[in-house]
Design a protein around this motif. Structure first.
Motif, PDB file in Angstrom:
ATOM      1  N   PRO A 139       0.831  -1.213   0.000  1.00 43.05           N
ATOM      2  CA  PRO A 139       0.000   0.000   0.000  1.00 43.05           C
ATOM      3  C   PRO A 139       0.862   1.257   0.000  1.00 43.05           C
ATOM      4  N   LEU A 140       0.345   2.302  -0.602  1.00 45.21           N
ATOM      5  CA  LEU A 140       1.064   3.577  -0.679  1.00 45.21           C
ATOM      6  C   LEU A 140       1.456   4.111   0.696  1.00 45.21           C
ATOM      7  N   THR A 141       0.675   3.784   1.722  1.00 41.94           N
ATOM      8  CA  THR A 141       0.933   4.329   3.050  1.00 41.94           C
ATOM      9  C   THR A 141       1.961   3.532   3.835  1.00 41.94           C
ATOM     10  N   SER A 142       2.377   2.354   3.339  1.00 39.02           N
ATOM     11  CA  SER A 142       3.320   1.554   4.113  1.00 39.02           C
ATOM     12  C   SER A 142       4.770   1.945   3.840  1.00 39.02           C
ATOM     13  N   GLU A 143       5.074   2.335   2.615  1.00 35.20           N
ATOM     14  CA  GLU A 143       6.427   2.775   2.269  1.00 35.20           C
ATOM     15  C   GLU A 143       6.357   3.576   0.977  1.00 35.20           C
ATOM     16  N   PRO A 144       7.330   4.433   0.758  1.00 36.34           N
ATOM     17  CA  PRO A 144       7.317   5.227  -0.480  1.00 36.34           C
ATOM     18  C   PRO A 144       7.416   4.327  -1.711  1.00 36.34           C
ATOM     19  N   LEU A 145       6.736   4.711  -2.744  1.00 35.79           N
ATOM     20  CA  LEU A 145       6.741   3.982  -4.002  1.00 35.79           C
ATOM     21  C   LEU A 145       8.060   4.252  -4.724  1.00 35.79           C
ATOM     22  N   SER A 146       8.700   3.196  -5.214  1.00 33.04           N
ATOM     23  CA  SER A 146       9.953   3.379  -5.947  1.00 33.04           C
ATOM     24  C   SER A 146       9.663   3.997  -7.311  1.00 33.04           C
ATOM     25  N   SER A 147      10.680   4.570  -7.894  1.00 36.92           N
ATOM     26  CA  SER A 147      10.556   5.174  -9.219  1.00 36.92           C
ATOM     27  C   SER A 147      10.153   4.120 -10.255  1.00 36.92           C
TER      28      SER A 147
END
Length: 136
Positions: free
Chosen positions: A33-41
């Protein structure tokens, strides 16, 4: 998870034999989920085309119509009446959804049938699942 879809790359026809060459096309391979860790490029680059395809109201409705259709698949002929658009326009939108990996398609005679790729939707749902919306 590595989800792949195969796209038609080339076709050569000789007499009555057709040869298809298929190459893998990457689809969503991110389940956090977006809220668990930053999304990689890299993950953002893979997911953005899916979200871009779904940002069009016609394509969003088409995906919903196919997903809710009997047996989870629908023929192009079943979808035309839901819109005040030409059949080629509907086919174009379905092609976009297919190319990004949200729909599978199969040809039966002269008709093309589309089915939702549940894995891609599950990945998108998991990605967005942790997002909370404040109403304050």
């Amino acid at each position: 998870m590595d989800v792949r879809q195969y796209r038609h790359v080339s076709k050569s026809v000789s007499s009555r034999t057709a040869v298809l060459t298929l190459s893998p096309v990457e689809t969503v391979a991110c389940c956090s989920p977006l809220t668990s860790e930053p999304l990689s490029s890299e993950a953002a680059d893979r997911i953005a085309p899916l979200l871009k395809a779904l940002a069009d109201p016609v394509r969003l409705r088409l995906l919903s119509l196919v997903a809710s259709h009997a047996d989870g698949e629908a023929c192009v002929c079943d979808l035309n009446d839901a819109f005040e658009l030409s059949q080629p326009t509907i086919s174009h939108h379905l092609k976009v959804l297919h190319e990004v990996g949200l729909l599978d398609r199969s040809k039966r005679g002269v008709w093309v049938y589309y089915a939702v790729r549940r894995e891609a939707l599950a990945d998108l749902g998991a990605l967005l699942g942790g997002v909370a919306v404040s109403t304050a």
